[in-house]
Write a protein that holds these residues in place. Structure first.
Motif, PDB file in Angstrom:
ATOM      1  N   ASP A  99       0.832  -1.205   0.000  1.00  0.00           N
ATOM      2  CA  ASP A  99       0.000   0.000   0.000  1.00  0.00           C
ATOM      3  C   ASP A  99       0.867   1.256   0.000  1.00  0.00           C
ATOM      4  OD1 ASP A  99      -2.474  -1.355   0.021  1.00  0.00           O
ATOM      5  OD2 ASP A  99      -2.341  -1.635   2.189  1.00  0.00           O
ATOM      6  N   LEU A 100       1.920   1.246   0.798  1.00  0.00           N
ATOM      7  CA  LEU A 100       2.846   2.373   0.836  1.00  0.00           C
ATOM      8  C   LEU A 100       3.543   2.523  -0.521  1.00  0.00           C
ATOM      9  CD1 LEU A 100       3.693   4.414   3.090  1.00  0.00           C
ATOM     10  CD2 LEU A 100       5.761   3.040   3.379  1.00  0.00           C
ATOM     11  N   ALA A 101       3.860   1.391  -1.130  1.00  0.00           N
ATOM     12  CA  ALA A 101       4.487   1.428  -2.452  1.00  0.00           C
ATOM     13  C   ALA A 101       3.544   2.043  -3.495  1.00  0.00           C
ATOM     14  CB  ALA A 101       4.889   0.015  -2.876  1.00  0.00           C
ATOM     15  N   ARG A 102       2.262   1.675  -3.457  1.00  0.00           N
ATOM     16  CA  ARG A 102       1.310   2.231  -4.394  1.00  0.00           C
ATOM     17  C   ARG A 102       1.146   3.739  -4.197  1.00  0.00           C
ATOM     18  NH1 ARG A 102      -2.565   0.266  -7.526  1.00  0.00           N
ATOM     19  NH2 ARG A 102      -0.743  -0.893  -8.278  1.00  0.00           N
ATOM     20  N   LEU A 103       1.133   4.160  -2.938  1.00  0.00           N
ATOM     21  CA  LEU A 103       0.979   5.590  -2.667  1.00  0.00           C
ATOM     22  C   LEU A 103       2.174   6.358  -3.214  1.00  0.00           C
ATOM     23  CD1 LEU A 103      -0.884   7.673  -1.443  1.00  0.00           C
ATOM     24  CD2 LEU A 103       0.149   7.251   0.800  1.00  0.00           C
ATOM     25  N   PHE A 104       3.379   5.811  -3.083  1.00  0.00           N
ATOM     26  CA  PHE A 104       4.563   6.467  -3.657  1.00  0.00           C
ATOM     27  C   PHE A 104       4.485   6.466  -5.179  1.00  0.00           C
ATOM     28  CE2 PHE A 104       8.875   6.508  -5.360  1.00  0.00           C
ATOM     29  CZ  PHE A 104       9.408   7.614  -4.714  1.00  0.00           C
ATOM     30  N   GLU A 105       4.053   5.353  -5.749  1.00  0.00           N
ATOM     31  CA  GLU A 105       3.933   5.236  -7.204  1.00  0.00           C
ATOM     32  C   GLU A 105       3.002   6.297  -7.778  1.00  0.00           C
ATOM     33  OE1 GLU A 105       2.896   1.700 -10.440  1.00  0.00           O
ATOM     34  OE2 GLU A 105       2.187   1.543  -8.366  1.00  0.00           O
ATOM     35  N   ASN A 106       1.945   6.611  -7.050  1.00  0.00           N
ATOM     36  CA  ASN A 106       1.006   7.653  -7.491  1.00  0.00           C
ATOM     37  C   ASN A 106       1.512   9.058  -7.197  1.00  0.00           C
ATOM     38  OD1 ASN A 106      -0.892   5.748  -8.362  1.00  0.00           O
ATOM     39  ND2 ASN A 106      -1.966   5.724  -6.392  1.00  0.00           N
ATOM     40  N   ALA A 107       2.126   9.222  -6.016  1.00  0.00           N
ATOM     41  CA  ALA A 107       2.433  10.566  -5.513  1.00  0.00           C
ATOM     42  C   ALA A 107       3.704  11.159  -6.112  1.00  0.00           C
ATOM     43  CB  ALA A 107       2.537  10.537  -3.985  1.00  0.00           C
ATOM     44  N   PHE A 108       4.755  10.354  -6.245  1.00  0.00           N
ATOM     45  CA  PHE A 108       6.033  10.896  -6.705  1.00  0.00           C
ATOM     46  C   PHE A 108       5.925  11.584  -8.071  1.00  0.00           C
ATOM     47  CE2 PHE A 108      10.335  10.071  -8.683  1.00  0.00           C
ATOM     48  CZ  PHE A 108      10.994  11.087  -8.000  1.00  0.00           C
ATOM     49  N   PRO A 109       5.243  10.986  -9.048  1.00  0.00           N
ATOM     50  CA  PRO A 109       5.143  11.645 -10.357  1.00  0.00           C
ATOM     51  C   PRO A 109       3.928  12.555 -10.502  1.00  0.00           C
ATOM     52  CG  PRO A 109       4.241   9.451 -10.525  1.00  0.00           C
ATOM     53  CD  PRO A 109       4.665   9.620  -9.081  1.00  0.00           C
ATOM     54  N   SER A 110       3.249  12.863  -9.411  1.00  0.00           N
ATOM     55  CA  SER A 110       1.999  13.628  -9.505  1.00  0.00           C
ATOM     56  C   SER A 110       2.189  14.955 -10.224  1.00  0.00           C
ATOM     57  CB  SER A 110       1.423  13.866  -8.104  1.00  0.00           C
ATOM     58  OG  SER A 110       0.262  14.666  -8.155  1.00  0.00           O
ATOM     59  N   THR A 111       3.255  15.671  -9.902  1.00  0.00           N
ATOM     60  CA  THR A 111       3.481  16.978 -10.526  1.00  0.00           C
ATOM     61  C   THR A 111       3.752  16.846 -12.020  1.00  0.00           C
ATOM     62  OG1 THR A 111       4.204  18.132  -8.535  1.00  0.00           O
ATOM     63  CG2 THR A 111       5.096  18.926 -10.626  1.00  0.00           C
ATOM     64  N   THR A 112       4.657  15.945 -12.405  1.00  0.00           N
ATOM     65  CA  THR A 112       4.969  15.812 -13.830  1.00  0.00           C
ATOM     66  C   THR A 112       3.829  15.152 -14.602  1.00  0.00           C
ATOM     67  OG1 THR A 112       6.231  13.826 -13.227  1.00  0.00           O
ATOM     68  CG2 THR A 112       7.471  15.844 -13.615  1.00  0.00           C
TER      69      THR A 112
END
Length: 559
Positions: A99-112
């Motif tokens: 779940d933490l991995a999925r949240l990072f997968e979504n959040a890290f590229p959110s701006t780009t």
């Protein structure tokens, strides 16, 4: 409420079925292209991400929270970087919590993925040359060209406008990649250039319209404001003077230089913006009453809004409460939450400004030119004066914790003891580099603001807790505060608790602006790129500093 068409509901469901792509090898290529797979693709087919982010999409994570995959279709993303994709793969493949991995997968590229509404490297022909709008200047009176070279317009998320503060923080997770990826290098360089133009034209404003070279439409904020100095609505989205906005302008270039060593941003427009910023510091360091004659002297900046919300306007005909002379501090009419200050010497923004001026001074000193050396000394003198003022006027005694940093002061002896979730904050003083985490005054302050009995905006309910603020209300805490709490802690249990609370509030696979402390499913803003960036930076910090908390194998990971 906007009406949804069947297409706007059906297309997100189809897009959510697409699995994330694996990263390819890094290539030093500064010509970022849309991912169309070689076929013509109509961007109008892409759903409005405001609606898209409000609904869950497949595939779901394998953890107990089953978090959705919220990245838009590859063809609908606003910017692509192989380096970003590689970081996502590197981090998520090592994480022990899916779940933490999925949240990072979504959040890290959110701006780009979603917020780069316009970008040109200055050579790709994307910059348009329309007739100047009212108030926009494409050439200054001395012949200096505006809007030349790379430019980037980074929106905050669900509002088609750029906040200086938000955009700097949104790009912050990518700064370490700028030395590896020319696309990221030019994206951030373009953002510095765009912010320079904003600061030159309207240094007291916080949020701006798209650049005239973008061809994007302008929008209105729907407010009835009376502001001095006057601004041009086709240029400015909102004009609340927040000292930290100018601090973030400096931070964007300072971080860029720190990670790349480049001085490509040191152009005529950046220098003009810096001189404009120093003029604001001079004007806003003035006291309300003349120290020689005791007569009232008007401030250069005033703001009045027709509203029933007291935090949305300034009292005393747009001036705000009186401020004393000789403090060395700089007035800020508004906080980073966009709420009005009560006492205008807002300590977190002053701390940030002092720190960023010191970093800017160091860059200027390193160029070894006489003009830069002279400018550096002026910049560093401001930094020293503000720092001295914070320690003399911004530190006050607390009945329980001893000496603490006040949130706001007026120089007369009045102070406000609290903290707000938004950055800069008292909690984040070490993150901005003003003090070390083990500083005794900071540690006293940290204990104070993380306790309900001492901080009126530390909110705790049945399901969630954290620092909130007056911007949303007395029932909503901000996940951002928990992330900054984790980043300023060395205690494994405290960090783990913060991460669990944030995960619990992220049912849609993204970080919200705020959540109800009793009902986390009640939130504000499904699409808030700044908060996603803070989460990404928190994970990257822990990957380096506390890898055993998030990774299967406790080997540090550094960008």
């Amino acid at each position: 409420m906007n009406r949804l068409s069947w297409a706007s509901l059906f297309f997100p469901l189809l897009a959510g079925l697409l699995a994330p792509a694996r990263a390819s090898e890094l290539v030093w290529d500064d010509s970022e292209k849309p991912l169309t797979g070689g076929h013509a693709f109509d961007q109008a087919a892409c759903p409005d991400y405001t609606h898209y982010a409000a609904y869950p999409h497949r595939p779901y994570s394998k953890g107990p929270l089953a978090l959705p995959y919220q990245r838009p279709d590859r063809r609908c993303r606003t910017f692509h970087s192989d380096a970003i994709e590689k970081v996502i793969e590197d981090i998520t493949s090592r994480m022990k919590d899916p779940d933490l991995a999925r949240l990072f997968e979504n959040a890290f590229p959110s701006t780009t993925d979603t917020t780069v509404k316009f970008h040109t490297n200055g050579k790709d022909g994307k910059a348009k040359k329309p007739p100047p709008r009212n108030g926009w200047v494409l050439r200054s009176p001395d012949g200096e060209e505006a809007w030349e070279g790379p430019h980037s317009f980074i929106i905050t998320g669900d509002i088609l406008a750029e906040w200086l503060r938000d955009s700097t923080n949104q790009l912050s997770p990518y700064q370490p990649l700028a030395k590896k990826d020319a696309g990221i290098f030019n994206l951030i360089l373009g953002a510095i250039n765009t912010q320079s133009e904003y600061v030159i034209e309207s240094p007291y404003c916080n949020a701006f319209q798209p650049p005239p070279i973008s061809g994007l439409p302008v929008s209105q904020n729907g407010q009835d404001d009376t502001v001095h100095p006057a601004f041009e609505p086709s240029f400015v989205f909102e004009c609340k003077y927040e000292l930290d906005s100018l601090g973030h302008f400096l931070a964007l270039a300072n971080d860029f230089h720190e990670h790349t060593g480049s001085t490509a941003f040191l152009n005529k427009r950046w220098y003009r913006a810096l001189h404009t910023l120093l003029g604001v510091l001079e004007a806003q360091s003035q006291s309300t009453f003349d120290p020689q004659t005791s007569r009232y002297r008007p401030n250069e900046y005033t703001f009045q809004r027709k509203t029933t919300t007291g935090t949305e306007t300034l009292n005393l005909n747009g001036i705000g409460n009186p401020l004393n002379n000789g403090t060395g501090l700089i007035r800020s009419a508004f906080r980073p939450s966009d709420d009005a200050t009560i006492f205008g010497f807002f300590i977190p923004a002053n701390a940030m400004m002092a720190t960023e001026l010191k970093r800017t001074g160091a860059i200027l000193s390193s160029t070894e030119t006489k003009s830069d050396a002279k400018l550096a000394e002026r910049v560093l003198e401001w930094s020293r004066a503000i720092t001295k003022g914070i320690w003399e006027y911004g530190v006050v005694p607390h009945r329980k914790y001893g000496d603490v940093f006040a949130y706001e002061v007026d120089g007369y002896g009045s102070s406000l003891l609290m903290d707000d979730a938004n950055y800069p904050s008292l909690l984040a003083l070490p993150l901005m580099g003003f003090v070390k985490e083990d500083d005794p005054t900071y540690q006293n302050t940290r204990k104070m603001i993380l306790e309900k009995e001492s901080n009126p905006y530390y909110l705790q309910g049945r399901e969630f807790k954290g620092i909130g603020g007056p911007h949303i209300g007395l029932q909503n805490a901000w996940p951002m505060s928990l992330l900054n709490q984790a980043r300023t802690s060395n205690d494994d249990d405290e960090i783990t608790e913060c991460l669990k609370l944030v995960l619990k509030s992220a049912g849609l696979g993204l970080i919200h602006e705020s959540v109800d402390v009793n009902w986390p499913s009640s939130y504000t803003r499904s699409w808030f790129a700044w908060a996603n960036g803070v989460f990404a930076e928190t994970i990257l910090d822990l990957a380096k500093r506390k890898p055993h908390l998030i990774f299967k194998e406790p080997r540090p990971y550094t960008l």
